[in-house]
Design a protein around this motif. Sequence first.
Motif, short mmCIF file in Angstrom:
data_model
loop_
_atom_site.label_atom_id
_atom_site.label_comp_id
_atom_site.label_asym_id
_atom_site.label_seq_id
_atom_site.Cartn_x
_atom_site.Cartn_y
_atom_site.Cartn_z
N ILE A 140 26.72 22.94 -47.94
CA ILE A 140 25.74 22.79 -48.29
C ILE A 140 24.50 22.25 -47.47
N LEU A 141 24.94 20.83 -46.93
CA LEU A 141 23.71 20.19 -46.24
C LEU A 141 23.60 20.85 -45.16
N ILE A 142 24.61 21.49 -44.17
CA ILE A 142 24.11 22.32 -43.01
C ILE A 142 23.24 23.64 -43.35
N SER A 143 23.57 24.19 -44.49
CA SER A 143 22.78 25.35 -44.89
C SER A 143 21.52 25.10 -45.33
N GLN A 144 21.10 23.92 -46.09
CA GLN A 144 19.89 23.42 -46.51
C GLN A 144 19.27 23.11 -45.27
N LEU A 145 19.89 22.55 -44.32
CA LEU A 145 19.08 22.08 -43.01
C LEU A 145 18.62 23.33 -42.22
N GLY A 146 19.16 24.44 -42.59
CA GLY A 146 19.00 25.62 -41.70
C GLY A 146 19.74 25.77 -40.19
N PHE A 147 20.83 25.08 -40.23
CA PHE A 147 21.54 24.99 -38.99
C PHE A 147 22.62 25.95 -39.02
N ARG A 148 22.90 26.98 -39.97
CA ARG A 148 23.93 27.82 -39.76
C ARG A 148 23.51 28.83 -38.77
N ASN A 149 24.72 29.22 -38.28
CA ASN A 149 24.28 30.25 -36.95
C ASN A 149 23.47 29.70 -35.77
N THR A 150 23.66 28.30 -35.74
CA THR A 150 22.99 27.66 -34.50
C THR A 150 23.68 26.75 -33.77
N LEU A 151 23.12 26.19 -32.89
CA LEU A 151 24.15 25.15 -31.98
C LEU A 151 24.16 23.77 -32.85
N TRP A 152 23.21 23.40 -33.54
CA TRP A 152 23.15 22.19 -34.01
C TRP A 152 24.33 21.94 -35.19
N ALA A 153 24.69 23.32 -35.59
CA ALA A 153 25.80 23.25 -36.95
C ALA A 153 27.23 22.46 -36.09
N ILE A 154 27.29 22.79 -34.93
CA ILE A 154 28.38 22.30 -34.12
C ILE A 154 28.02 20.88 -33.53
N VAL A 155 26.88 20.72 -32.99
CA VAL A 155 26.57 19.57 -32.49
C VAL A 155 26.33 18.40 -33.25
N LEU A 156 25.51 18.35 -34.29
CA LEU A 156 25.12 17.23 -34.96
C LEU A 156 26.04 16.68 -35.97
N PRO A 157 26.95 17.40 -36.60
CA PRO A 157 27.90 16.74 -37.52
C PRO A 157 29.02 15.78 -36.61
N ASN A 158 29.31 15.95 -35.75
CA ASN A 158 30.05 15.22 -34.85
C ASN A 158 29.45 14.54 -33.62
N ALA A 159 28.22 14.32 -33.79
CA ALA A 159 27.50 13.75 -32.77
C ALA A 159 28.19 12.21 -32.27
N ILE A 160 28.48 11.63 -33.04
CA ILE A 160 29.29 10.20 -33.06
C ILE A 160 30.62 9.97 -33.64
N PHE A 217 35.04 18.56 -28.36
CA PHE A 217 34.32 19.60 -28.64
C PHE A 217 34.97 20.90 -27.90
N TRP A 218 35.62 20.96 -26.81
CA TRP A 218 35.93 22.04 -26.35
C TRP A 218 37.10 22.72 -27.21
N ASN A 219 38.04 21.87 -27.81
CA ASN A 219 38.99 22.24 -28.59
C ASN A 219 38.47 22.48 -30.16
N GLY A 220 37.31 22.24 -30.35
CA GLY A 220 36.84 22.32 -31.72
C GLY A 220 36.54 23.92 -32.24
N TRP A 221 37.08 24.18 -33.24
CA TRP A 221 36.73 25.65 -33.77
C TRP A 221 36.42 25.84 -35.15
N PHE A 222 36.78 24.61 -35.84
CA PHE A 222 36.66 24.78 -37.41
C PHE A 222 35.22 24.92 -37.84
N GLY A 223 34.30 24.11 -37.29
CA GLY A 223 32.74 24.07 -37.42
C GLY A 223 32.38 25.32 -37.18
N ALA A 224 32.40 25.87 -36.12
CA ALA A 224 32.08 27.29 -35.78
C ALA A 224 32.60 28.35 -36.67
N PHE A 225 33.77 28.26 -37.04
CA PHE A 225 34.33 29.33 -37.99
C PHE A 225 33.84 28.96 -39.21
#
Length: 302
Positions: A140-160, A217-225
């Motif tokens: 819900i958070l990612i959707s409300q921020l407008g990050f769906r179908n963008t690079l930031w949906a993968i980058v920001l949730p796992n930034a640290i 990040f290379w092996n990650g797939w669930f966030g994009a899925f």
Amino acid sequence: MVTDLALPKSTGVKDSTGYRAFRWVNAAVLIIVAALVLYPFVNIVAQAFSSEGYINSGQVNLIPRGFNLTTFQVVFGDSMFWRNYRNTLEYTVVATAIAMALTTTYAYALSKHHLKGRKFFIGVAVATMFFNGGLIPNYILISQLGFRNTLWAIVLPNAISIFNLLVMKSFFENFPSELEEAASIDGMSTYGVFFKVVLPLSKAVVATMLLFYAVSFWNGWFGAFLYMDDPNLYPVTVYLRNLMAGVTGGTSIQGGGTDNLTQIGANVQSVTMLLTVLPIICLYPFLQRYFVSGVMLGAVKQ
């Protein structure tokens, strides 16, 4: 002469029988462990290049049997594979750069005991290791921020990664303070000390964290899925996952006819694992020397 002092001189003391036995046993154990680690990977490579009949009959061990490239041809001949591969490179580079920037600066700040609110910021970081909002609130958070179908949906949730943060914080705490004080006396600002003194002398830990983040990040797939609906935005891991699901589900695969489905189904897992891990294996030798030099990091005497 300097050369004479630099060369080690033999003391004439022979190794004891027990020490020689220890060296032989140690070498034998390491060889066995290395063989056990390499065997599954070599077996995967052999199956990736073997034909369906030999794989199903269990005759493939360490050497490919019935050399076959059908699955590779189908995958490499699909334009979607190369598009997703390019996406993976882009996501990995951008996400790793952002993660390293946030982790290094955050860890350096936390390593300073005079930082006001230091315990609070450490507590906030550590708390995220034990408490998580959950899958649905995150979606819900990612959707409300407008990050769906963008690079930031993968980058920001796992930034640290908090584990990487704590490891780097511990390293910076043991960094010789005399070097920072000398740079400050010469007129450097806090940012100048960090970027021109601390980071150049921290190549070992930076390279280690760089590899950790890049592999993640290379092996990650669930966030994009989860957050992406457009197949053109998928990373290659999601493409390979869908390829495996398509074969096991009996559906058609783009770029491969029904005559190839049997062969693809036999070694698709080996091919997908090989294609996923190969870039990281190629990257590791360039960073290995920093891992070796990292052994001496704790030898600095203050």
